[in-house]
Design an enzyme around this catalytic site. Structure first.
Site, PDB file in Angstrom:
ATOM      1  N   GLU A  97      55.569  29.877  11.556  1.00 24.04           N
ATOM      2  CA  GLU A  97      54.542  30.013  10.509  1.00 24.04           C
ATOM      3  C   GLU A  97      53.734  31.281  10.715  1.00 24.04           C
ATOM      4  O   GLU A  97      53.531  31.717  11.848  1.00 24.04           O
ATOM      5  CB  GLU A  97      53.582  28.807  10.572  1.00 24.04           C
ATOM      6  CG  GLU A  97      53.950  27.667   9.637  1.00 24.04           C
ATOM      7  CD  GLU A  97      53.573  27.945   8.182  1.00 24.04           C
ATOM      8  OE1 GLU A  97      53.391  29.124   7.808  1.00 24.04           O
ATOM      9  OE2 GLU A  97      53.458  26.972   7.425  1.00 24.04           O
ATOM     10  N   ASP A  98      53.234  31.821   9.619  1.00 19.81           N
ATOM     11  CA  ASP A  98      52.311  32.948   9.725  1.00 19.81           C
ATOM     12  C   ASP A  98      50.928  32.459  10.144  1.00 19.81           C
ATOM     13  O   ASP A  98      50.292  33.035  11.017  1.00 19.81           O
ATOM     14  CB  ASP A  98      52.230  33.716   8.395  1.00 19.81           C
ATOM     15  CG  ASP A  98      51.960  32.834   7.184  1.00 19.81           C
ATOM     16  OD1 ASP A  98      51.897  31.583   7.321  1.00 19.81           O
ATOM     17  OD2 ASP A  98      51.800  33.384   6.078  1.00 19.81           O
ATOM     18  N   ASP A 101      46.301  26.758   8.500  1.00 24.85           N
ATOM     19  CA  ASP A 101      44.952  26.778   7.942  1.00 24.85           C
ATOM     20  C   ASP A 101      44.492  25.324   7.774  1.00 24.85           C
ATOM     21  O   ASP A 101      44.039  24.687   8.730  1.00 24.85           O
ATOM     22  CB  ASP A 101      45.018  27.571   6.633  1.00 24.85           C
ATOM     23  CG  ASP A 101      43.677  27.736   5.946  1.00 24.85           C
ATOM     24  OD1 ASP A 101      42.634  27.682   6.613  1.00 24.85           O
ATOM     25  OD2 ASP A 101      43.674  27.920   4.713  1.00 24.85           O
ATOM     26  N   LYS A 129      43.758  29.008  12.177  1.00 25.44           N
ATOM     27  CA  LYS A 129      42.347  28.892  11.770  1.00 25.44           C
ATOM     28  C   LYS A 129      41.923  27.457  12.049  1.00 25.44           C
ATOM     29  O   LYS A 129      41.871  26.615  11.151  1.00 25.44           O
ATOM     30  CB  LYS A 129      42.220  29.153  10.263  1.00 25.44           C
ATOM     31  CG  LYS A 129      42.199  30.597   9.846  1.00 25.44           C
ATOM     32  CD  LYS A 129      41.704  30.687   8.403  1.00 25.44           C
ATOM     33  CE  LYS A 129      42.477  31.708   7.619  1.00 25.44           C
ATOM     34  NZ  LYS A 129      42.170  31.671   6.175  1.00 25.44           N
ATOM     35  N   PHE A 150      39.564  35.198   5.414  1.00 26.12           N
ATOM     36  CA  PHE A 150      40.874  35.377   4.790  1.00 26.12           C
ATOM     37  C   PHE A 150      41.484  36.667   5.318  1.00 26.12           C
ATOM     38  O   PHE A 150      40.835  37.713   5.338  1.00 26.12           O
ATOM     39  CB  PHE A 150      40.758  35.410   3.260  1.00 26.12           C
ATOM     40  CG  PHE A 150      42.086  35.171   2.608  1.00 26.12           C
ATOM     41  CD1 PHE A 150      42.586  33.883   2.450  1.00 26.12           C
ATOM     42  CD2 PHE A 150      42.859  36.247   2.172  1.00 26.12           C
ATOM     43  CE1 PHE A 150      43.841  33.663   1.883  1.00 26.12           C
ATOM     44  CE2 PHE A 150      44.111  36.026   1.604  1.00 26.12           C
ATOM     45  CZ  PHE A 150      44.592  34.736   1.454  1.00 26.12           C
ATOM     46  N   VAL A 151      42.730  36.574   5.757  1.00 27.47           N
ATOM     47  CA  VAL A 151      43.378  37.735   6.367  1.00 27.47           C
ATOM     48  C   VAL A 151      44.680  38.088   5.652  1.00 27.47           C
ATOM     49  O   VAL A 151      45.324  37.225   5.042  1.00 27.47           O
ATOM     50  CB  VAL A 151      43.661  37.480   7.870  1.00 27.47           C
ATOM     51  CG1 VAL A 151      42.367  37.386   8.665  1.00 27.47           C
ATOM     52  CG2 VAL A 151      44.518  36.234   8.079  1.00 27.47           C
ATOM     53  N   ASP A 157      49.748  37.644   2.710  1.00 25.98           N
ATOM     54  CA  ASP A 157      49.437  38.297   1.440  1.00 25.98           C
ATOM     55  C   ASP A 157      48.166  37.757   0.807  1.00 25.98           C
ATOM     56  O   ASP A 157      47.667  36.686   1.159  1.00 25.98           O
ATOM     57  CB  ASP A 157      50.573  38.058   0.440  1.00 25.98           C
ATOM     58  CG  ASP A 157      50.551  36.618  -0.101  1.00 25.98           C
ATOM     59  OD1 ASP A 157      50.533  35.681   0.720  1.00 25.98           O
ATOM     60  OD2 ASP A 157      50.503  36.438  -1.331  1.00 25.98           O
ATOM     61  N   ARG A 163      51.398  42.454   2.338  1.00 24.35           N
ATOM     62  CA  ARG A 163      52.310  41.896   3.354  1.00 24.35           C
ATOM     63  C   ARG A 163      52.830  42.954   4.307  1.00 24.35           C
ATOM     64  O   ARG A 163      53.130  42.661   5.457  1.00 24.35           O
ATOM     65  CB  ARG A 163      53.516  41.233   2.680  1.00 24.35           C
ATOM     66  CG  ARG A 163      53.207  39.958   1.930  1.00 24.35           C
ATOM     67  CD  ARG A 163      54.518  39.224   1.624  1.00 24.35           C
ATOM     68  NE  ARG A 163      54.356  38.243   0.559  1.00 24.35           N
ATOM     69  CZ  ARG A 163      53.914  36.998   0.747  1.00 24.35           C
ATOM     70  NH1 ARG A 163      53.585  36.592   1.958  1.00 24.35           N
ATOM     71  NH2 ARG A 163      53.816  36.170  -0.268  1.00 24.35           N
TER      72      ARG A 163
HETATM   73  P1  IMP Z   1      47.771  25.417   5.067  1.00 27.69           P
HETATM   74  O1  IMP Z   1      48.774  24.553   4.375  1.00 27.69           O
HETATM   75  O2  IMP Z   1      46.402  25.337   4.425  1.00 27.69           O
HETATM   76  O3  IMP Z   1      47.711  25.232   6.560  1.00 27.69           O
HETATM   77  O4  IMP Z   1      48.149  26.908   4.797  1.00 27.69           O
HETATM   78  C1  IMP Z   1      49.332  27.414   5.107  1.00 27.69           C
HETATM   79  C2  IMP Z   1      49.635  28.629   4.273  1.00 27.69           C
HETATM   80  O5  IMP Z   1      48.494  29.137   3.552  1.00 27.69           O
HETATM   81  C3  IMP Z   1      50.032  29.745   5.177  1.00 27.69           C
HETATM   82  O6  IMP Z   1      51.405  29.680   5.503  1.00 27.69           O
HETATM   83  C4  IMP Z   1      49.681  30.975   4.351  1.00 27.69           C
HETATM   84  O7  IMP Z   1      50.755  31.309   3.514  1.00 27.69           O
HETATM   85  C5  IMP Z   1      48.503  30.550   3.521  1.00 27.69           C
HETATM   86  N1  IMP Z   1      47.240  31.060   4.102  1.00 27.69           N
HETATM   87  C6  IMP Z   1      46.283  30.359   4.721  1.00 27.69           C
HETATM   88  N2  IMP Z   1      45.277  31.153   5.147  1.00 27.69           N
HETATM   89  C7  IMP Z   1      45.624  32.408   4.772  1.00 27.69           C
HETATM   90  C8  IMP Z   1      45.003  33.694   4.940  1.00 27.69           C
HETATM   91  O8  IMP Z   1      43.914  33.880   5.539  1.00 27.69           O
HETATM   92  N3  IMP Z   1      45.679  34.742   4.420  1.00 27.69           N
HETATM   93  C9  IMP Z   1      46.873  34.623   3.778  1.00 27.69           C
HETATM   94  N4  IMP Z   1      47.491  33.446   3.619  1.00 27.69           N
HETATM   95  C10 IMP Z   1      46.875  32.344   4.106  1.00 27.69           C
HETATM   96 MG    MG Z   2      52.765  30.998   4.380  1.00 22.25          MG
END
Ligand code: IMP
Ligand code: MG
Length: 174
Positions: A97-98, A101, A129, A150-151, A157, A163
């Site tokens: 994963e990138d 969150d 995060k 937010f990054v 992206d 990206r």
């Molecule tokens: P989650 O499901 O909320 O944990 O988020 C996962 C996905 O949200 C990540 O794989 C990202 O693609 C996107 N995401 C969450 N935070 C950021 C951020 O700060 N910048 C860019 N993409 C984010």
């Molecule tokens: Mg993602």
């Protein structure tokens, strides 16, 4: 909009090498190559770099999920846009994963991969995060914990932009 560098390309390379060693140790003696499962599109660059730091022989596959519109917060619902190409039954899967969150995507993928019959599912993320978590999820390896901002860059992206930046930057969204 584009703010300061939060994690430099050099720091990513150094930390990724440490994490790759830990991953190698965890899969030492595996009877079959683990599947590195890149979560498109954000983990594209991290997967490409991490895979080349591993000594473990791996296969690479991709899934595509969607939880975001064009905004900066998870909708809480995760859709599988594209599943893995290969058969994951009985395989050791390492989700790449990138960023983790809210945790919705990671929780969804763990459940989905279990349903696919994966023998084990582990997760490595470039960024975490932690303070934003809405779902409790196990993150096996995290390169960097970051604050609630937010990054973008190094694969991440905002509305499909940024990206290709080599470093991770803070993005100032209105
Ligand atoms: P989650 O499901 O909320 O944990 O988020 C996962 C996905 O949200 C990540 O794989 C990202 O693609 C996107 N995401 C969450 N935070 C950021 C951020 O700060 N910048 C860019 N993409 C984010
Ligand atoms: Mg993602």
């Amino acid at each position: 909009m584009l703010g300061e560098t939060l994690v430099s390309a050099a720091a990513i390379a150094e930390r990724s090498a440490e994490v790759a060693s830990a991953i190698d140790a965890a899969y030492a003696g595996a009877d079959r190559a683990p599947v590195l499962l890149c979560v498109l599109k954000g983990a594209l660059i991290f997967t490409a770099d991490l895979s080349r730091l591993l000594r473990t022989a791996v296969e690479v596959d991709c899934v595509s999920v969607r939880s975001y519109g064009g905004g900066t917060a998870s909708s809480g619902t995760v859709d599988l846009v594209k599943g893995a190409t290969g058969d994951l039954r009985g395989r050791d899967v390492l989700v790449v994963e990138d960023i983790v969150d809210s945790g919705h995507t990671a929780a969804f993928l763990r459940r989905h991969l279990g349903e696919c019959g994966a023998r084990s599912v582990r997760l490595v993320t470039l960024l975490d995060k932690v303070s934003r978590r809405q779902r409790e999820v196990v993150v096996d390896w995290s390169c960097f914990s970051i604050p609630d901002c937010f990054v973008v860059g190094y694969g991440l992206d905002y509305d499909e932009r940024f990206r290709n930046l080599p470093d991770v930057h803070v993005l100032h969204v209105e």
